[in-house]
Design a protein around this motif. Structure first.
Motif, PDB file in Angstrom:
ATOM      1  N   PHE A  20      37.917  52.921  34.132  1.00  0.00           N
ATOM      2  CA  PHE A  20      39.180  52.548  33.502  1.00  0.00           C
ATOM      3  C   PHE A  20      39.808  53.675  32.697  1.00  0.00           C
ATOM      4  CE2 PHE A  20      37.698  47.993  33.831  1.00  0.00           C
ATOM      5  CZ  PHE A  20      38.559  47.739  34.883  1.00  0.00           C
ATOM      6  N   MET A  65      34.027  52.156  44.677  1.00  0.00           N
ATOM      7  CA  MET A  65      34.903  51.031  44.985  1.00  0.00           C
ATOM      8  C   MET A  65      36.228  51.168  44.259  1.00  0.00           C
ATOM      9  SD  MET A  65      32.213  47.916  44.974  1.00  0.00           S
ATOM     10  CE  MET A  65      33.348  46.555  44.989  1.00  0.00           C
ATOM     11  N   PHE A  66      36.186  51.720  43.049  1.00  0.00           N
ATOM     12  CA  PHE A  66      37.423  51.834  42.283  1.00  0.00           C
ATOM     13  C   PHE A  66      38.241  53.049  42.688  1.00  0.00           C
ATOM     14  CE2 PHE A  66      35.633  48.665  39.611  1.00  0.00           C
ATOM     15  CZ  PHE A  66      36.723  48.051  39.039  1.00  0.00           C
ATOM     16  N   HIS A  68      38.256  54.363  45.828  1.00  0.00           N
ATOM     17  CA  HIS A  68      38.487  54.349  47.274  1.00  0.00           C
ATOM     18  C   HIS A  68      37.898  55.579  47.960  1.00  0.00           C
ATOM     19  CE1 HIS A  68      41.104  51.165  46.128  1.00  0.00           C
ATOM     20  NE2 HIS A  68      41.860  51.986  45.443  1.00  0.00           N
ATOM     21  N   THR A  69      36.768  56.057  47.463  1.00  0.00           N
ATOM     22  CA  THR A  69      36.108  57.195  48.109  1.00  0.00           C
ATOM     23  C   THR A  69      34.716  56.730  48.488  1.00  0.00           C
ATOM     24  OG1 THR A  69      35.436  57.940  45.940  1.00  0.00           O
ATOM     25  CG2 THR A  69      37.355  59.001  46.899  1.00  0.00           C
ATOM     26  N   LEU A  70      34.628  55.693  49.307  1.00  0.00           N
ATOM     27  CA  LEU A  70      33.333  55.076  49.592  1.00  0.00           C
ATOM     28  C   LEU A  70      32.334  56.098  50.102  1.00  0.00           C
ATOM     29  CD1 LEU A  70      34.184  51.636  51.141  1.00  0.00           C
ATOM     30  CD2 LEU A  70      32.955  52.131  49.047  1.00  0.00           C
ATOM     31  N   PHE A  72      30.983  58.823  48.581  1.00  0.00           N
ATOM     32  CA  PHE A  72      30.859  60.147  47.969  1.00  0.00           C
ATOM     33  C   PHE A  72      30.033  60.093  46.688  1.00  0.00           C
ATOM     34  CE2 PHE A  72      34.716  60.306  50.502  1.00  0.00           C
ATOM     35  CZ  PHE A  72      34.473  61.439  51.242  1.00  0.00           C
TER      36      PHE A  72
ATOM     37  N   SER B  31      34.711  55.776  55.875  1.00  0.00           N
ATOM     38  CA  SER B  31      35.892  55.711  55.009  1.00  0.00           C
ATOM     39  C   SER B  31      36.917  56.763  55.394  1.00  0.00           C
ATOM     40  CB  SER B  31      35.498  55.888  53.537  1.00  0.00           C
ATOM     41  OG  SER B  31      34.937  57.158  53.349  1.00  0.00           O
ATOM     42  N   PHE B  39      34.502  46.934  55.318  1.00  0.00           N
ATOM     43  CA  PHE B  39      33.871  46.980  54.002  1.00  0.00           C
ATOM     44  C   PHE B  39      34.834  47.519  52.950  1.00  0.00           C
ATOM     45  CE2 PHE B  39      30.909  48.998  50.890  1.00  0.00           C
ATOM     46  CZ  PHE B  39      30.410  47.812  50.398  1.00  0.00           C
ATOM     47  N   CYS B  43      36.083  45.697  49.502  1.00  0.00           N
ATOM     48  CA  CYS B  43      36.106  46.345  48.188  1.00  0.00           C
ATOM     49  C   CYS B  43      37.500  46.252  47.591  1.00  0.00           C
ATOM     50  CB  CYS B  43      35.740  47.820  48.309  1.00  0.00           C
ATOM     51  SG  CYS B  43      34.021  48.055  48.685  1.00  0.00           S
ATOM     52  N   GLN B  44      38.488  46.540  48.409  1.00  0.00           N
ATOM     53  CA  GLN B  44      39.863  46.542  47.934  1.00  0.00           C
ATOM     54  C   GLN B  44      40.231  45.160  47.401  1.00  0.00           C
ATOM     55  OE1 GLN B  44      41.837  49.092  47.464  1.00  0.00           O
ATOM     56  NE2 GLN B  44      43.145  47.560  46.526  1.00  0.00           N
ATOM     57  N   THR B  46      38.258  42.879  46.129  1.00  0.00           N
ATOM     58  CA  THR B  46      37.594  42.503  44.886  1.00  0.00           C
ATOM     59  C   THR B  46      38.102  43.329  43.720  1.00  0.00           C
ATOM     60  OG1 THR B  46      35.844  43.926  45.672  1.00  0.00           O
ATOM     61  CG2 THR B  46      35.406  41.570  45.700  1.00  0.00           C
ATOM     62  N   VAL B  47      38.300  44.625  43.969  1.00  0.00           N
ATOM     63  CA  VAL B  47      38.630  45.525  42.873  1.00  0.00           C
ATOM     64  C   VAL B  47      40.130  45.558  42.607  1.00  0.00           C
ATOM     65  CG1 VAL B  47      38.575  47.937  42.201  1.00  0.00           C
ATOM     66  CG2 VAL B  47      36.584  46.922  43.235  1.00  0.00           C
ATOM     67  N   ILE B  50      41.750  43.672  39.576  1.00  0.00           N
ATOM     68  CA  ILE B  50      41.350  44.249  38.285  1.00  0.00           C
ATOM     69  C   ILE B  50      42.141  45.520  38.039  1.00  0.00           C
ATOM     70  CG2 ILE B  50      39.405  45.064  36.932  1.00  0.00           C
ATOM     71  CD1 ILE B  50      37.581  43.634  38.955  1.00  0.00           C
ATOM     72  N   GLN B  51      42.198  46.356  39.079  1.00  0.00           N
ATOM     73  CA  GLN B  51      42.915  47.627  38.921  1.00  0.00           C
ATOM     74  C   GLN B  51      44.382  47.392  38.641  1.00  0.00           C
ATOM     75  OE1 GLN B  51      41.772  49.846  42.397  1.00  0.00           O
ATOM     76  NE2 GLN B  51      41.044  51.497  41.121  1.00  0.00           N
ATOM     77  N   TRP B  54      44.924  46.335  35.045  1.00  0.00           N
ATOM     78  CA  TRP B  54      44.667  47.484  34.165  1.00  0.00           C
ATOM     79  C   TRP B  54      45.807  48.479  34.219  1.00  0.00           C
ATOM     80  CZ3 TRP B  54      41.892  48.706  30.173  1.00  0.00           C
ATOM     81  CH2 TRP B  54      41.750  50.030  29.817  1.00  0.00           C
TER      82      TRP B  54
END
Lengths: 172, 282
Positions: A20, A65-66, A68-70, A72, B31, B39, B43-44, B46-47, B50-51, B54
């Motif tokens: 965040f 996940m946050f 978007h670089t799954l 790495f 990816s 997958f 992820c997109q 669920t996250v 929240i994003q 924020w």
């Protein structure tokens, strides 16, 4: 193992801080500190290795996940958890120390800590940046990004450690 | 067999490491072709929420900057409004020196800029406002001041970096106005302590004024362009002075919340005033 809760809490806090706040920092356009590896670096060394790897994997996945670089951060975290015991062993040198020790100020001196944090951060950042910029072949950019990220992350992590684990006055 | 299990148990963490590493490398490879990757979409999902919330919160910190950009854009748009120009569609000789590229047959009469209010009073008998632009920013006396809601007042004094405004909420303020549907000309004055109510004077008694009619600037004073909203008619009554109506006007501008104001300059005020000087009545 009486501090399981504090370890979990610390990891959750640094992960939230990372996704965040730290991920929004783009110093000079490319330096983004990865403060969340603080939670991994402070894990007890006597923890079973497979548990350590799993924790590293999960932390990396969460950050990925946050951003978007799954993959790495996941790969980089798993690898630093793997090499961590060897780094500690190498830094301890010939000094035979008992296995129960924590990589925090007060237990270890500043030189030991900066090497420990610095080397692991350097590995972590090199992996991430190199994997991410593989297709660009821009050596200078890659190099500067790795160094910048490493320096800033190491600095932030050491500051945090010294704030939360103040060195006792009697040592001085 | 026992040996094999023993070996596996002893070196379990190596296997786990290999598995985790391979997993992450697979993720990395997939990816690259992001959109096809289920997958990644999970992820997109669920996250994402929240994003989103924020980033909405973070967004608030840059609202001031964004507001400035919008103000600049507003000024640019309002400069092109048709009440900024004098149209000369049927002149035989083109006499204008200043032609505007967008309107070749028109002459620019008014120009806009903007400023921020740094001090104001609204609850006194003689109210005034101070803004953060002065003569070095091209502000001069008798420029009109408006805000997005309505008319604010007129510039009275100018220093190098600041200017003071006499708002409508000042006994000396007189703004030439028209009531919208019948286009009768009157004057808006302020008397009372209430910063939301002013009076419209000089409207003859025989005219029919409805509650809710708009009161706009007339454009005859050469300070305000034509057609800016001053307020709406709130109350109509026959005053003591029998020939005129007493009209209460609810001001459109909320002076308590005033922050950004627009300044309007009449580029040809001196020229028009020199003509007016010949007809001095007093």
């Amino acid at each position: 193992m009486n501090n399981v809760a504090s370890n979990i809490l610390r990891i959750i806090i640094v992960l939230l801080l990372q996704v965040f706040i730290c991920n929004l920092i783009h110093l000079f356009g490319f330096i983004t500190p990865a403060i969340y590896i603080l939670g991994l670096l402070l894990l007890p060394l006597e923890l079973p290795k497979s548990v350590q790897y799993l924790i590293g994997f999960c932390c990396g996945l969460f950050v990925d996940m946050f951003t978007h670089t799954l993959g790495f951060n996941t790969a980089a975290c798993t690898i630093i958890m793997f090499i961590r015991p060897y780094i500690v062993k190498a830094l301890n040198g010939r000094k035979t120390s008992d296995s129960v020790e924590r990589p925090i100020p007060g237990v270890k001196d500043f030189k030991w800590l900066i090497s420990y944090v610095g080397v692991l951060t350097l590995v972590h950042q090199s992996l991430i940046v190199m994997l991410e910029t593989m297709k660009f072949h821009n050596f200078l950019y890659t190099f500067i990004a790795i160094i910048g990220n490493t320096v800033l992350t190491t600095f932030l992590i050491l500051c945090t450690e010294y704030i939360f684990y103040p060195v006792q006055g009697k040592n001085k | 067999m026992n040996n094999l299990i023993e070996f596996f148990k002893k070196n379990f963490h190596y296997f786990l490491f290999a598995i985790l590493l391979i997993l992450s490398i697979i993720m990395m490879g997939k990816s690259m072709s992001y959109s096809k990757y289920k997958f990644a979409r999970i992820c997109q999902n669920t996250v994402g929420p929240i994003q989103k919330s924020w980033s909405e919160m973070i967004h608030r910190f840059s609202l001031g900057q964004e507001n400035d950009l919008l103000t600049q854009q507003n000024v640019a748009l309002m400069r092109e409004h048709k009440n900024m120009f004098i149209y000369k569609n049927d002149t035989v000789i083109s006499m204008m020196s200043k032609t505007d590229s967008l309107h070749p047959r028109s002459m620019r009469l008014y120009d806009y800029t903007y400023a921020h209010v740094i001090y104001k009073t609204t609850d006194q008998a003689f109210n005034y406002l101070i803004i953060d632009k002065g003569s070095e920013d091209g502000i001069s006396r008798d420029m009109a001041v408006t805000c997005p809601r309505g008319v604010v007042g007129v510039i009275s004094d100018v220093s190098d970096h600041f200017s003071s405004i006499i708002p409508i909420l000042h006994p000396d303020s007189r703004i030439s106005a028209i009531v919208a549907p019948i286009n009768q000309v009157g004057t808006v004055v302020w008397e009372g302590p209430n910063p939301q109510v002013a009076y419209l004077e000089n409207i003859p008694q025989h005219l029919e004024i409805n509650i809710g009619d708009s009161v706009l600037t007339s454009g005859f004073s050469n300070i305000f362009p034509k057609g800016l909203l001053i307020g709406t008619v709130k109350e109509v009554s026959v005053g003591q002075n029998a020939s005129f109506l007493t009209i209460k006007v609810k001001l459109a501008t909320n002076f308590n919340k005033l922050n950004t104001v627009y300044l309007i300059e009449n580029l040809h005020k001196a020229e028009i005033d020199s003509l007016k000087a010949n007809f001095k009545n007093e």
